[in-house]
Design an enzyme around this catalytic site. Structure first.
Site, PDB file in Angstrom:
ATOM      1  CG  ASP A  12      -1.822   1.243   1.302  1.00 41.23           C
ATOM      2  OD1 ASP A  12      -2.554   1.490   0.387  1.00 41.23           O
ATOM      3  OD2 ASP A  12      -1.868   1.797   2.409  1.00 41.23           O
ATOM      4  CG  ASP A  14      -1.720   7.314   0.289  1.00 41.63           C
ATOM      5  OD1 ASP A  14      -0.811   7.821  -0.051  1.00 41.63           O
ATOM      6  OD2 ASP A  14      -2.900   7.257  -0.237  1.00 41.63           O
ATOM      7  N   GLY A  55      -8.413   3.474   3.568  1.00 39.12           N
ATOM      8  CA  GLY A  55      -8.187   2.311   2.783  1.00 39.12           C
ATOM      9  C   GLY A  55      -8.953   2.166   1.658  1.00 39.12           C
ATOM     10  NE  ARG A  58     -11.081  10.725  -4.401  1.00 38.50           N
ATOM     11  CZ  ARG A  58     -10.267  11.248  -5.501  1.00 38.50           C
ATOM     12  NH1 ARG A  58     -11.223  11.832  -6.361  1.00 38.50           N
ATOM     13  NH2 ARG A  58      -8.984  10.976  -5.702  1.00 38.50           N
ATOM     14  CB  SER A 132      -4.877   6.793  -3.517  1.00 40.11           C
ATOM     15  OG  SER A 132      -4.781   8.594  -3.856  1.00 40.11           O
ATOM     16  CG  ASN A 134      -4.886  12.070  -5.728  1.00 38.03           C
ATOM     17  OD1 ASN A 134      -4.589  12.838  -6.560  1.00 38.03           O
ATOM     18  ND2 ASN A 134      -5.726  11.784  -5.005  1.00 38.03           N
ATOM     19  CG  ASP A 190      -1.813   2.391   6.366  1.00 34.40           C
ATOM     20  OD1 ASP A 190      -2.048   3.521   7.005  1.00 34.40           O
ATOM     21  OD2 ASP A 190      -1.853   2.127   5.396  1.00 34.40           O
TER      22      ASP A 190
END
Length: 242
Positions: A12, A14, A55, A58, A132, A134, A190
């Site tokens: 992952d 972020d 996680g 969106r 994400s 992004n 995370d």
């Protein structure tokens, strides 16, 4: 961590490689705090982030958060503007705030970079699997885009119709693109939803990184091991923990 039988590590992004989870938290907080305040409903908190948003893709995170406050909005479309009162509109509103925060700069966790270096030295492949949209921008901002041949992010998932976390499908797609069986891959996450995805995918191991979700929570949701920094996974005297 013992890397015998491991040919790839699926990360992952972020909160695992970069501290962008903090910027995402700030962006969600600013957006939802203003949105809820305008409607006179219970204020948003960081606990809400971990419970409903962290996680997840969106749109799913927004829908989950709104449902928790008894709010129902139309989903809208990907091209909805930031002022649209739709789920996609709120997502765009949050993304505008996030990109402003990202422009301030981002630096990867040193322990994560050290672990990537150790994997490269050992000939173990790696890829990024992120909900994400992004992810590429974050990797470029951190100077890490060239470290990953494979990136499965929210854009890829949407384009290919891949279900997001907590389903394991995006991680399985990352393993497939690397040409490595899931049973020879490690997932590092995370977020609770990401740990659940790893646990559901038949991977060799699932490593939780405790950046706030809680060690016991991550273990309960399927992590085989929980660390606070990825340098703990480096074999030998360079490791800083465990």
């Amino acid at each position: 961590m013992d890397h015998d039988g491991v040919d790839a590590v699926l990360f992952d992004l972020d909160g695992v490689i970069t501290p962008t989870a903090e910027k995402h938290m700030q962006a969600w907080n600013r957006m939802f705090s203003a949105y809820f305040a305008d409607r006179g409903i219970d204020p948003y908190s960081d606990e809400d982030y971990f419970r409903y948003i962290d996680g997840k893709p969106r749109v799913e995170g927004i829908a989950s958060m709104l449902a928790a406050r008894g709010i129902a909005l139309p989903e809208g479309d990907d091209d909805d503007p930031a002022d649209a009162d739709t789920i996609h509109g709120l997502g765009m509103r949050k993304n505008v705030i996030f990109r402003e925060l990202l422009d301030e700069g981002i630096e990867a966790y040193p322990g994560s970079v050290a672990y990537l270096d150790a994997l490269d030295a050992a000939g173990i492949a790696s890829c990024v699997v992120s909900s994400s949209k992004n992810a590429t921008a974050v990797l470029e901002a951190a100077g890490l885009r060239d470290r990953f041949e494979v990136v499965v992010d929210g854009l890829v998932a949407a384009a290919e119709g891949i279900p997001g976390k907590p389903r394991p499908d995006t991680y399985l797609r990352g393993a497939e693109l690397l040409g490595v069986p899931a049973a020879r891959c490690v997932v590092i996450e995370d977020a609770v939803s990401g740990v659940q995805a790893g646990a559901a995918g038949g991977f060799a191991r699932v490593v939780g990184v405790d950046r706030g979700a809680g060690r016991e929570v991550l273990l309960d949701e399927g992590a085989d091991l929980v660390v606070v920094d990825l340098s703990e996974l480096i074999p030998g005297p360079t490791a800083t923990g465990s």
